[in-house]
Design a protein around this motif. Structure first.
Motif, PDB file in Angstrom:
ATOM      1  N   LYS A 274      -1.722  13.821  -6.860  1.00  0.00           N
ATOM      2  CA  LYS A 274      -3.041  13.063  -6.767  1.00  0.00           C
ATOM      3  C   LYS A 274      -2.629  11.715  -6.146  1.00  0.00           C
ATOM      4  CE  LYS A 274      -5.189  15.333 -10.627  1.00  0.00           C
ATOM      5  NZ  LYS A 274      -5.812  14.998 -11.923  1.00  0.00           N
ATOM      6  N   VAL A 275      -3.494  11.061  -5.345  1.00  0.00           N
ATOM      7  CA  VAL A 275      -3.169   9.914  -4.669  1.00  0.00           C
ATOM      8  C   VAL A 275      -4.427   8.844  -4.822  1.00  0.00           C
ATOM      9  CG1 VAL A 275      -2.758   8.842  -2.418  1.00  0.00           C
ATOM     10  CG2 VAL A 275      -1.899  11.106  -2.694  1.00  0.00           C
ATOM     11  N   GLN A 276      -3.925   7.563  -5.202  1.00  0.00           N
ATOM     12  CA  GLN A 276      -4.973   6.619  -5.096  1.00  0.00           C
ATOM     13  C   GLN A 276      -4.449   5.463  -4.202  1.00  0.00           C
ATOM     14  OE1 GLN A 276      -6.067   5.034  -8.906  1.00  0.00           O
ATOM     15  NE2 GLN A 276      -7.240   3.545  -8.243  1.00  0.00           N
ATOM     16  N   ALA A 277      -5.130   5.421  -3.020  1.00  0.00           N
ATOM     17  CA  ALA A 277      -4.904   4.364  -2.007  1.00  0.00           C
ATOM     18  C   ALA A 277      -5.105   2.892  -2.332  1.00  0.00           C
ATOM     19  CB  ALA A 277      -5.165   4.916  -0.565  1.00  0.00           C
ATOM     20  N   ASN A 278      -4.269   1.955  -2.056  1.00  0.00           N
ATOM     21  CA  ASN A 278      -4.787   0.362  -2.099  1.00  0.00           C
ATOM     22  C   ASN A 278      -5.235   0.130  -0.625  1.00  0.00           C
ATOM     23  OD1 ASN A 278      -5.072  -2.205  -2.622  1.00  0.00           O
ATOM     24  ND2 ASN A 278      -2.871  -2.742  -2.766  1.00  0.00           N
ATOM     25  N   LEU A 279      -6.375   0.221  -0.299  1.00  0.00           N
ATOM     26  CA  LEU A 279      -6.872  -0.117   0.989  1.00  0.00           C
ATOM     27  C   LEU A 279      -6.470  -1.381   1.129  1.00  0.00           C
ATOM     28  CD1 LEU A 279     -10.690   1.460   0.832  1.00  0.00           C
ATOM     29  CD2 LEU A 279      -8.429   2.636   1.205  1.00  0.00           C
ATOM     30  N   ARG A 280      -6.558  -2.349   0.323  1.00  0.00           N
ATOM     31  CA  ARG A 280      -6.062  -4.034   0.887  1.00  0.00           C
ATOM     32  C   ARG A 280      -4.853  -3.899   1.176  1.00  0.00           C
ATOM     33  NH1 ARG A 280      -8.495  -8.581  -2.849  1.00  0.00           N
ATOM     34  NH2 ARG A 280      -7.775  -9.654  -1.363  1.00  0.00           N
ATOM     35  N   GLY A 281      -3.963  -2.866   0.679  1.00  0.00           N
ATOM     36  CA  GLY A 281      -2.571  -3.162   0.879  1.00  0.00           C
ATOM     37  C   GLY A 281      -2.145  -3.112   2.503  1.00  0.00           C
TER      38      GLY A 281
END
Length: 329
Positions: free
Chosen positions: A108-115
């Motif tokens: 499972k993945v959770q992306a940090n878009l602001r990164g």
């Protein structure tokens, strides 16, 4: 420094500082022209440039939304993006190939878009540091130490430094001030030093505490991918959860042509205690040691080579990261 730009004939010319705020005749056409502070003038010019760029991206997004099946809607070509000043990468669509790649491995993945939002100045300052770390390292250490002690300022001395190093450090400190990474920049020629008043924002503290290397690694990958004209997806501070609910955060992750993973872990301090963790993670990901990179700031070339020979991981310093990318894609 002062400057004039004629609104009638577009003539551009430097002016003496004592003429700031007054109106003079354009030397080319005679039109009355106000005298601006150069930094103020350039700042306003950049504001208009960035606003125009955002409008272009907005219109492109509208066009792609009206035709979601087009290849350009699915992945915009890298050479159409100004990588050091864009929020185009900070979207779920850009991260989707990464999510799919991990999904095929039941991760499972959770992306940090602001990164990966490069509209700020973190990436620019990080590239300055990475390009000249041996000289600028003292500035970083002084700022980080002062932040940890909750001091409001720190002093960088120029004693026993070469004129070239003094110029590089002074220029870097001025840029930290220009980009608001420090609140004040006060050079003192009599004491041969410079005083930096610190910012207290958490994002600035995190940057000097090591995140600068993550930004440097990200931009190095992006620029090399663009140079090679590769399709890529990228992420920074990517949270993954393995099948056994074991959680990890990946500093920088790139997926080239939807199939070549590049995982970069960035270390600006002690790293040896993390080697086992990244060895186990590499096995869980099922990728080669060449594709899992530990980028350790200031690590000597010889030390990096020795560690790479010992472990099924790749060790590099900030100088050789781009060289290693040439071995991957």
């Amino acid at each position: 420094m002062a400057i004039t730009r004629c609104n009638k004939c577009a003539h551009l010319q430097e002016q003496p500082d004592d003429q700031l705020g007054i109106t003079v005749a354009c030397p080319r056409c005679g039109n009355p022209t106000p005298v601006y502070n150069t930094l103020f003038f350039v700042g306003k010019l950049l504001e208009k440039y960035f606003a125009a760029q955002r409008e272009i991206l907005r219109l492109q997004a509208q066009t792609m939304a009206s035709n979601p099946q087009s290849p350009s809607a699915q992945r915009q070509a890298p050479d159409t993006i100004h990588l050091s000043n864009t929020d185009h990468l900070a979207c779920e669509q850009q991260h989707e190939p990464i999510v799919d790649w991990f999904g095929r491995k039941q991760i499972k993945v959770q992306a940090n878009l602001r990164g990966v939002d490069t509209t700020g100045f973190f990436d620019e300052v990080a590239m300055l540091i990475g390009a000249n770390l041996p000289v600028l390292k003292e500035v970083l250490e002084r700022i980080r130490w002062a932040q940890q002690k909750a001091y409001t300022s720190t002093t960088i001395t120029f004693d026993r430094k070469s004129p070239e190093d003094v110029q590089a450090i002074a220029s870097f400190c001025q840029q930290l001030y220009d980009f608001s990474f420090v609140a004040k920049y006060l050079p003192n020629r009599q004491k041969n030093n410079v005083l930096l008043a610190l910012q207290t924002a958490p994002t600035i503290r995190d940057f000097f505490n090591g995140e600068w290397l993550e930004w440097f690694a990200l931009m190095t990958c992006l620029e090399y991918g663009k140079e090679r004209q590769k399709r890529f997806s990228c992420a920074r501070n990517l949270s993954i959860t393995l099948a056994n609910n074991e959680a990890h955060e990946l500093d920088v992750f790139m997926l080239i042509d939807d199939q070549i993973p590049v995982c970069i872990e960035c270390k600006t301090g002690e790293f040896r205690h993390d080697i086992d963790k990244y060895l186990n993670m590499r096995k869980r990901l099922g990728v080669s040691g060449k594709n899992v990179v530990m980028c350790v700031a200031g690590l000597s070339d010889e030390h990096a080579k020795g560690l790479t020979a010992m472990y099924d991981l790749t060790f590099v310093n900030e100088r050789d990261l781009s060289t290693h990318l040439t071995r991957l894609f």
